[in-house]
Design a protein around this motif. Structure first.
Motif, PDB file in Angstrom:
ATOM      1  N   GLY A  70       0.809  -1.213   0.000  1.00  0.00           N
ATOM      2  CA  GLY A  70       0.000   0.000   0.000  1.00  0.00           C
ATOM      3  C   GLY A  70       0.841   1.260   0.000  1.00  0.00           C
ATOM      4  N   ALA A  71       1.956   1.245   0.742  1.00  0.00           N
ATOM      5  CA  ALA A  71       2.824   2.420   0.789  1.00  0.00           C
ATOM      6  C   ALA A  71       3.382   2.745  -0.593  1.00  0.00           C
ATOM      7  N   LEU A  72       3.777   1.712  -1.338  1.00  0.00           N
ATOM      8  CA  LEU A  72       4.311   1.944  -2.682  1.00  0.00           C
ATOM      9  C   LEU A  72       3.220   2.363  -3.659  1.00  0.00           C
ATOM     10  N   PHE A  73       2.020   1.821  -3.496  1.00  0.00           N
ATOM     11  CA  PHE A  73       0.920   2.252  -4.365  1.00  0.00           C
ATOM     12  C   PHE A  73       0.557   3.713  -4.096  1.00  0.00           C
ATOM     13  N   VAL A  74       0.610   4.129  -2.831  1.00  0.00           N
ATOM     14  CA  VAL A  74       0.357   5.532  -2.507  1.00  0.00           C
ATOM     15  C   VAL A  74       1.395   6.418  -3.187  1.00  0.00           C
ATOM     16  N   TYR A  75       2.655   5.973  -3.159  1.00  0.00           N
ATOM     17  CA  TYR A  75       3.721   6.710  -3.840  1.00  0.00           C
ATOM     18  C   TYR A  75       3.412   6.844  -5.329  1.00  0.00           C
ATOM     19  N   TYR A  76       2.960   5.748  -5.941  1.00  0.00           N
ATOM     20  CA  TYR A  76       2.627   5.779  -7.366  1.00  0.00           C
ATOM     21  C   TYR A  76       1.470   6.743  -7.640  1.00  0.00           C
ATOM     22  N   PHE A  77       0.463   6.740  -6.766  1.00  0.00           N
ATOM     23  CA  PHE A  77      -0.672   7.639  -6.966  1.00  0.00           C
ATOM     24  C   PHE A  77      -0.239   9.103  -6.842  1.00  0.00           C
ATOM     25  N   PHE A  78       0.739   9.375  -5.966  1.00  0.00           N
ATOM     26  CA  PHE A  78       1.287  10.728  -5.882  1.00  0.00           C
ATOM     27  C   PHE A  78       1.987  11.099  -7.186  1.00  0.00           C
ATOM     28  N   VAL A  79       2.684  10.135  -7.773  1.00  0.00           N
ATOM     29  CA  VAL A  79       3.344  10.382  -9.057  1.00  0.00           C
ATOM     30  C   VAL A  79       2.313  10.734 -10.121  1.00  0.00           C
ATOM     31  N   ILE A  81      -0.396  12.286  -9.759  1.00  0.00           N
ATOM     32  CA  ILE A  81      -0.957  13.624  -9.557  1.00  0.00           C
ATOM     33  C   ILE A  81      -0.181  14.665 -10.358  1.00  0.00           C
ATOM     34  N   GLY A  82       1.109  14.417 -10.551  1.00  0.00           N
ATOM     35  CA  GLY A  82       1.949  15.374 -11.270  1.00  0.00           C
ATOM     36  C   GLY A  82       1.716  15.334 -12.768  1.00  0.00           C
ATOM     37  N   THR A  83       2.680  15.846 -13.509  1.00  0.00           N
ATOM     38  CA  THR A  83       2.587  15.874 -14.972  1.00  0.00           C
ATOM     39  C   THR A  83       2.533  14.452 -15.522  1.00  0.00           C
ATOM     40  N   TRP A  84       1.538  14.196 -16.366  1.00  0.00           N
ATOM     41  CA  TRP A  84       1.356  12.842 -16.900  1.00  0.00           C
ATOM     42  C   TRP A  84       1.008  12.908 -18.379  1.00  0.00           C
ATOM     43  N   PRO A  85       1.553  12.027 -19.218  1.00  0.00           N
ATOM     44  CA  PRO A  85       2.502  10.961 -18.862  1.00  0.00           C
ATOM     45  C   PRO A  85       3.921  11.493 -18.739  1.00  0.00           C
ATOM     46  N   PRO A  86       4.756  10.846 -17.934  1.00  0.00           N
ATOM     47  CA  PRO A  86       6.151  11.279 -17.816  1.00  0.00           C
ATOM     48  C   PRO A  86       6.914  10.989 -19.098  1.00  0.00           C
ATOM     49  N   ALA A  87       7.970  11.756 -19.316  1.00  0.00           N
ATOM     50  CA  ALA A  87       8.749  11.609 -20.551  1.00  0.00           C
ATOM     51  C   ALA A  87       9.402  10.242 -20.659  1.00  0.00           C
ATOM     52  N   GLU A  88       9.700   9.628 -19.494  1.00  0.00           N
ATOM     53  CA  GLU A  88      10.437   8.362 -19.513  1.00  0.00           C
ATOM     54  C   GLU A  88       9.530   7.141 -19.638  1.00  0.00           C
ATOM     55  N   LEU A  89       8.224   7.353 -19.805  1.00  0.00           N
ATOM     56  CA  LEU A  89       7.280   6.233 -19.827  1.00  0.00           C
ATOM     57  C   LEU A  89       7.456   5.388 -21.089  1.00  0.00           C
ATOM     58  N   PRO A  90       7.837   4.114 -20.943  1.00  0.00           N
ATOM     59  CA  PRO A  90       7.962   3.227 -22.107  1.00  0.00           C
ATOM     60  C   PRO A  90       6.622   2.542 -22.376  1.00  0.00           C
ATOM     61  N   SER A 161      15.168   6.259 -13.868  1.00  0.00           N
ATOM     62  CA  SER A 161      14.436   7.021 -14.891  1.00  0.00           C
ATOM     63  C   SER A 161      13.277   7.802 -14.272  1.00  0.00           C
ATOM     64  N   GLY A 162      13.598   8.746 -13.408  1.00  0.00           N
ATOM     65  CA  GLY A 162      12.577   9.605 -12.830  1.00  0.00           C
ATOM     66  C   GLY A 162      11.739   8.909 -11.773  1.00  0.00           C
ATOM     67  N   VAL A 163      10.717   9.624 -11.296  1.00  0.00           N
ATOM     68  CA  VAL A 163       9.891   9.094 -10.214  1.00  0.00           C
ATOM     69  C   VAL A 163       9.048   7.911 -10.673  1.00  0.00           C
ATOM     70  N   PHE A 164       8.651   7.889 -11.947  1.00  0.00           N
ATOM     71  CA  PHE A 164       7.875   6.741 -12.409  1.00  0.00           C
ATOM     72  C   PHE A 164       8.735   5.482 -12.447  1.00  0.00           C
ATOM     73  N   GLY A 165       9.997   5.622 -12.847  1.00  0.00           N
ATOM     74  CA  GLY A 165      10.899   4.472 -12.825  1.00  0.00           C
ATOM     75  C   GLY A 165      11.041   3.916 -11.419  1.00  0.00           C
ATOM     76  N   THR A 166      11.134   4.817 -10.436  1.00  0.00           N
ATOM     77  CA  THR A 166      11.218   4.381  -9.042  1.00  0.00           C
ATOM     78  C   THR A 166       9.966   3.621  -8.637  1.00  0.00           C
ATOM     79  N   ALA A 167       8.794   4.167  -9.006  1.00  0.00           N
ATOM     80  CA  ALA A 167       7.530   3.520  -8.648  1.00  0.00           C
ATOM     81  C   ALA A 167       7.383   2.168  -9.342  1.00  0.00           C
ATOM     82  N   PHE A 168       7.705   2.126 -10.630  1.00  0.00           N
ATOM     83  CA  PHE A 168       7.531   0.891 -11.398  1.00  0.00           C
ATOM     84  C   PHE A 168       8.419  -0.226 -10.860  1.00  0.00           C
ATOM     85  N   TYR A 169       9.708   0.055 -10.720  1.00  0.00           N
ATOM     86  CA  TYR A 169      10.622  -0.993 -10.265  1.00  0.00           C
ATOM     87  C   TYR A 169      10.440  -1.295  -8.781  1.00  0.00           C
TER      88      TYR A 169
END
Length: 233
Positions: A70-79, A81-90, A161-169
């Motif tokens: 849940g803590a990591l999913f909350v982190y992802y949901f915060f991500v 909230i920001g600019t979406w989609p991130p530039a690093e999104l594959p 690769s940015g905050v999304f990379g952190t959330a994904f991995y």
């Protein structure tokens, strides 16, 4: 990492939370191993009525594990909230995700029927289905490793690769760790099953590991919907 990237929290807070989370996770895993394998091996044959207490303890561990994910999913949901989609999104959705999902769902089905075969005292069917579950889990891990290879080497998408990379991995890596622990548990079950340690009235370890494996399967389905499908919307 979250605090550093967004400025919403001091960097040391993220480090402290990561350390505390790791300690809690390791303590929970140690407790689960004790309840799933060691305690049943010592006590279950002498006191079959203790099965319910071991299953209850496993459910309690899984409840605490929900907060870890849940803590990591909350982190992802915060991500999100920001600019979406991130530039690093594959491109995340592909045939490999579908195949891996099918493998994990199938392994949950085979584990269920393996346990049912044990309760019916069908040892041959139990061993066959349990071995199939182990094989499916190993193939899933190989598929996830290959996915990481493709993302890092072919797409240049890594943990940095940015905050999304952190959330994904972070999410997929934590889940992969749980799958690896589950595969290890199933391997122990297979070894003990070959030695004739289980029967209709001696299935405590099988019941607890089965609960854990179904939990890992459910988390993966939620992760696919939220992370893989959700990130592509």
């Amino acid at each position: 990492i979250f605090g550093t990237e967004t400025g919403l929290a001091p960097p040391l807070l993220g480090v402290a939370l990561a350390v505390v989370g790791t300690i809690v996770l390791l303590a929970g895993v140690a407790g689960w191993v004790e309840q799933a394998f060691l305690a049943p091996a010592r006590d279950a044959q002498r006191n079959p009525s203790s099965r319910a207490s071991y299953v209850s303890t496993t459910l309690l561990f899984l409840g605490t594990d929900v907060s870890t994910f849940g803590a990591l999913f909350v982190y992802y949901f915060f991500v999100r909230i920001g600019t979406w989609p991130p530039a690093e999104l594959p491109p995340l959705l592909g045939s490999l995700v579908v195949v891996n999902t099918a493998l994990l769902v199938a392994s949950s089905v085979t584990f269920h029927y393996a346990h049912q075969a044990l309760e019916d005292d069908n040892r041959r069917r139990f061993l066959g289905l349990l071995g199939t579950t182990l094989a499916l889990g190993l193939v899933f891990l190989a598929g996830q490793a290959y996915e990481y290879y493709e993302f890092v080497v072919a797409e240049g998408f890594s943990l940095s690769s940015g905050v999304f990379g952190t959330a994904f991995y972070g999410l997929t890596g934590l889940h992969g760790l749980h799958v690896a622990l589950g595969v290890g548990g199933i391997a122990v079950l297979c070894w003990r099953a070959l030695r004739g340690h289980y029967g209709p009235k001696r299935d405590t370890s099988v019941a607890t590991v089965s609960l854990y494996w179904h939990f890992v399967d459910a988390v993966w389905l939620f992760l696919v919907v939220v992370l893989y499908v959700g990130a592509s919307l």
